[in-house]
Design a protein around this motif. Structure first.
Motif, PDB file in Angstrom:
ATOM      1  N   ILE A 153      -5.700 -95.678 -41.883  1.00 57.67           N
ATOM      2  CA  ILE A 153      -6.641 -96.593 -42.544  1.00 57.67           C
ATOM      3  C   ILE A 153      -5.986 -97.953 -42.775  1.00 57.67           C
ATOM      4  N   GLY A 154      -4.695 -97.945 -43.137  1.00 55.99           N
ATOM      5  CA  GLY A 154      -3.965 -99.200 -43.282  1.00 55.99           C
ATOM      6  C   GLY A 154      -3.921 -99.974 -41.980  1.00 55.99           C
ATOM      7  N   GLN A 155      -3.758 -99.273 -40.865  1.00 57.26           N
ATOM      8  CA  GLN A 155      -3.789 -99.931 -39.553  1.00 57.26           C
ATOM      9  C   GLN A 155      -5.155-100.560 -39.285  1.00 57.26           C
ATOM     10  N   TRP A 156      -6.216 -99.851 -39.632  1.00 54.96           N
ATOM     11  CA  TRP A 156      -7.570-100.387 -39.423  1.00 54.96           C
ATOM     12  C   TRP A 156      -7.756-101.701 -40.186  1.00 54.96           C
ATOM     13  N   ILE A 157      -7.202-101.786 -41.392  1.00 53.82           N
ATOM     14  CA  ILE A 157      -7.387-102.983 -42.220  1.00 53.82           C
ATOM     15  C   ILE A 157      -6.616-104.178 -41.652  1.00 53.82           C
ATOM     16  N   VAL A 158      -5.381-103.948 -41.211  1.00 53.60           N
ATOM     17  CA  VAL A 158      -4.502-105.049 -40.828  1.00 53.60           C
ATOM     18  C   VAL A 158      -4.670-105.460 -39.366  1.00 53.60           C
ATOM     19  N   TYR A 159      -4.969-104.516 -38.492  1.00 51.31           N
ATOM     20  CA  TYR A 159      -4.985-104.809 -37.048  1.00 51.31           C
ATOM     21  C   TYR A 159      -5.892-105.982 -36.661  1.00 51.31           C
ATOM     22  N   PRO A 160      -7.113-106.128 -37.198  1.00 49.87           N
ATOM     23  CA  PRO A 160      -7.966-107.251 -36.764  1.00 49.87           C
ATOM     24  C   PRO A 160      -7.338-108.628 -36.991  1.00 49.87           C
ATOM     25  N   PHE A 161      -6.426-108.741 -37.941  1.00 51.23           N
ATOM     26  CA  PHE A 161      -5.790-110.026 -38.218  1.00 51.23           C
ATOM     27  C   PHE A 161      -4.594-110.307 -37.297  1.00 51.23           C
ATOM     28  N   PHE A 162      -4.006-109.247 -36.720  1.00 47.94           N
ATOM     29  CA  PHE A 162      -2.851-109.385 -35.827  1.00 47.94           C
ATOM     30  C   PHE A 162      -3.050-108.490 -34.607  1.00 47.94           C
ATOM     31  N   PRO A 163      -4.045-108.800 -33.782  1.00 49.98           N
ATOM     32  CA  PRO A 163      -4.394-107.893 -32.680  1.00 49.98           C
ATOM     33  C   PRO A 163      -3.461-108.033 -31.486  1.00 49.98           C
ATOM     34  N   GLU A 164      -3.569-107.067 -30.576  1.00 54.44           N
ATOM     35  CA  GLU A 164      -2.904-107.152 -29.284  1.00 54.44           C
ATOM     36  C   GLU A 164      -3.642-108.152 -28.398  1.00 54.44           C
ATOM     37  N   ASP A 165      -2.980-108.601 -27.351  1.00 51.46           N
ATOM     38  CA  ASP A 165      -3.677-109.398 -26.343  1.00 51.46           C
ATOM     39  C   ASP A 165      -4.635-108.510 -25.559  1.00 51.46           C
ATOM     40  N   ASN A 166      -5.570-109.137 -24.882  1.00 49.91           N
ATOM     41  CA  ASN A 166      -6.548-108.377 -24.091  1.00 49.91           C
ATOM     42  C   ASN A 166      -5.957-107.994 -22.739  1.00 49.91           C
ATOM     43  N   THR A 167      -4.835-107.326 -22.778  1.00 48.91           N
ATOM     44  CA  THR A 167      -4.183-106.843 -21.565  1.00 48.91           C
ATOM     45  C   THR A 167      -3.781-105.393 -21.769  1.00 48.91           C
ATOM     46  N   MET A 168      -3.703-104.684 -20.682  1.00 47.64           N
ATOM     47  CA  MET A 168      -3.319-103.281 -20.743  1.00 47.64           C
ATOM     48  C   MET A 168      -1.816-103.161 -21.012  1.00 47.64           C
ATOM     49  N   VAL A 169      -1.481-102.320 -21.982  1.00 45.41           N
ATOM     50  CA  VAL A 169      -0.077-102.052 -22.257  1.00 45.41           C
ATOM     51  C   VAL A 169       0.412-100.989 -21.285  1.00 45.41           C
ATOM     52  N   LYS A 170       1.479-101.291 -20.564  1.00 43.51           N
ATOM     53  CA  LYS A 170       1.987-100.339 -19.588  1.00 43.51           C
ATOM     54  C   LYS A 170       2.571 -99.125 -20.299  1.00 43.51           C
ATOM     55  N   PRO A 171       2.135 -97.915 -19.915  1.00 42.27           N
ATOM     56  CA  PRO A 171       2.708 -96.722 -20.551  1.00 42.27           C
ATOM     57  C   PRO A 171       4.170 -96.559 -20.178  1.00 42.27           C
ATOM     58  N   GLU A 172       4.927 -96.005 -21.115  1.00 38.92           N
ATOM     59  CA  GLU A 172       6.350 -95.795 -20.851  1.00 38.92           C
ATOM     60  C   GLU A 172       6.527 -94.693 -19.811  1.00 38.92           C
ATOM     61  N   VAL A 173       7.492 -94.894 -18.937  1.00 36.69           N
ATOM     62  CA  VAL A 173       7.785 -93.892 -17.911  1.00 36.69           C
ATOM     63  C   VAL A 173       8.646 -92.802 -18.537  1.00 36.69           C
ATOM     64  N   PRO A 174       8.189 -91.528 -18.485  1.00 32.22           N
ATOM     65  CA  PRO A 174       8.993 -90.455 -19.071  1.00 32.22           C
ATOM     66  C   PRO A 174      10.262 -90.239 -18.258  1.00 32.22           C
ATOM     67  N   PRO A 175      11.274 -89.626 -18.855  1.00 32.94           N
ATOM     68  CA  PRO A 175      12.500 -89.350 -18.109  1.00 32.94           C
ATOM     69  C   PRO A 175      12.235 -88.372 -16.974  1.00 32.94           C
ATOM     70  N   PRO A 176      13.139 -88.289 -15.997  1.00 32.85           N
ATOM     71  CA  PRO A 176      12.960 -87.329 -14.898  1.00 32.85           C
ATOM     72  C   PRO A 176      12.766 -85.913 -15.419  1.00 32.85           C
ATOM     73  N   ALA A 177      11.991 -85.131 -14.671  1.00 33.86           N
ATOM     74  CA  ALA A 177      11.650 -83.772 -15.112  1.00 33.86           C
ATOM     75  C   ALA A 177      12.885 -82.931 -15.405  1.00 33.86           C
ATOM     76  N   GLN A 178      13.950 -83.117 -14.599  1.00 32.81           N
ATOM     77  CA  GLN A 178      15.157 -82.316 -14.796  1.00 32.81           C
ATOM     78  C   GLN A 178      15.892 -82.667 -16.088  1.00 32.81           C
ATOM     79  N   ASP A 179      15.595 -83.852 -16.654  1.00 34.51           N
ATOM     80  CA  ASP A 179      16.256 -84.273 -17.895  1.00 34.51           C
ATOM     81  C   ASP A 179      15.458 -83.931 -19.150  1.00 34.51           C
TER      82      ASP A 179
END
Length: 347
Positions: free
Chosen positions: A155-181
């Motif tokens: 709920i705190g995120q809902w209140i604050v986020y509109p004042f400090f939003p992300e840009d209108n671009t897709m955030v690249k998902p993090e690449v997980p480590p190799p399966a063997q790791d």
């Protein structure tokens, strides 16, 4: 309309990294004030969840996502409630289940990036099961505190986020480590948590902060290379303790919730600027995130000690020694396990 104009102004005038830093610091401080003002159980958990949820920049979860998250949280924490009686009657079997569950929770975080669910599952398996082995009422209180804490954080995120939003671009998902790791990193993180959990079984109420810290240390260690372990694991714990001392000293000038909010806000802005790269340092974002979480845990425990009439400084000193001990153990365990693994690979 006002929030849309404010968001547009900040997109045009404020760099994205700065927006993210202010968003985390303001949300964290606002949620901290709300948690103490509403007198929810274990109030420091709510701002801690803010850091966990916001470490990866993204819009906050919507109402449907929050509902699903709370259901998943209640189920995962309920597992710990069921394991409590088993710890009393068949401790070896219970420990095997808990270790297996910790491994699964670490895989959720490392392989799939589900940090909130993985962390809450780990808390349910450790803190809630330990509390349930002593008192079902204490375990139920912990579950309610955890569920309320994550709800207030979102709920705190809902209140604050509109004042400090992300840009209108897709955030690249993090690449997980190799399966063997993935399996190796998950086991390594699990072995960091187990000693703190065994200590928590002695007195769940007293050692809850230690278990929370060990879970977060395990998460941090899974993202580090061996050469960074000592500096990051031990250094972030020490700096988090210094930040907690600084806030507590400033708070003694005027003891009130709003001063608590203000001092935490000031320090959080500095630390969040390290998380998102506004402050250029040789340390990784994980270092600053760990510093921030350590400060929150230590401050929350100090406030609780003060409310219960304990010697705050003595309790802080003992708790800080335990935190440093678990950080040194984590770095040492990581080093020994990596050497053992490398030796096995060579042979």
């Amino acid at each position: 309309m006002l929030t849309q104009l404010a968001a547009k102004f900040r997109r045009e005038r404020m760099p994205l990294a700065a927006r993210r830093s202010y968003r985390m610091a303001i949300t964290l401080s606002l949620v901290l004030a709300a948690a103490y003002g509403l007198n929810i159980g274990i109030p420091f958990l709510a701002p801690l969840f803010v850091v966990i949820l916001m470490a990866k920049p993204a819009p906050p979860p919507g109402p449907k996502q929050l509902f699903i998250l709370l259901i998943a949280v209640a189920v995962s924490l309920g597992v710990g409630l069921l394991l409590g009686p088993l710890l009393q009657k068949s401790p070896v079997a219970a420990l095997i289940i808990i270790v297996g569950g910790l491994y699964a929770s670490n895989r959720l975080v490392i392989a799939q990036g589900k940090v909130a669910i993985g962390t809450l599952l780990a808390l349910g398996l450790t803190v809630v099961s330990a509390a349930s082995s002593i008192s079902s009422a204490l375990a139920s209180m912990l579950i309610a505190a955890l569920v309320m804490g994550i709800a207030v954080a979102v709920i705190g995120q809902w209140i604050v986020y509109p004042f400090f939003p992300e840009d209108n671009t897709m955030v690249k998902p993090e690449v997980p480590p190799p399966a063997q790791d993935v399996s190796w990193l998950s086991w390594r993180a699990t072995l960091i948590v187990v000693p703190a959990f065994l200590i928590t079984l002695i007195n769940p109420a007293m050692y809850l902060p230690l278990t929370v810290k060990s879970i977060l240390l395990g998460r941090e260690a899974s993202q580090l290379q061996l050469q960074d372990a000592n500096r990051e694991l031990i250094g972030s714990t020490f700096l988090g303790g210094l930040c907690a001392v600084l806030v507590w000293g400033c708070l003694s000038l005027s003891v009130s919730l709003w001063f608590y909010f203000a001092w935490v806000l000031v320090i959080s802005i500095v630390l969040a600027s390290g998380v998102y790269g506004v402050m250029k340092t040789k340390f990784k974002p994980t270092f600053w995130t760990a510093t921030l979480t350590t400060m929150i845990i230590l401050l929350g425990a100090a406030v609780q000690d003060s409310a219960n009439g304990k010697d705050v400084y003595q309790a802080f000193f003992v708790r800080m020694l335990l935190f440093m001990a678990i950080a040194v153990y984590a770095a040492l365990a990581m080093s020994l396990l990596e050497k053992w693994r490398n030796r096995r690979i060579k042979t």
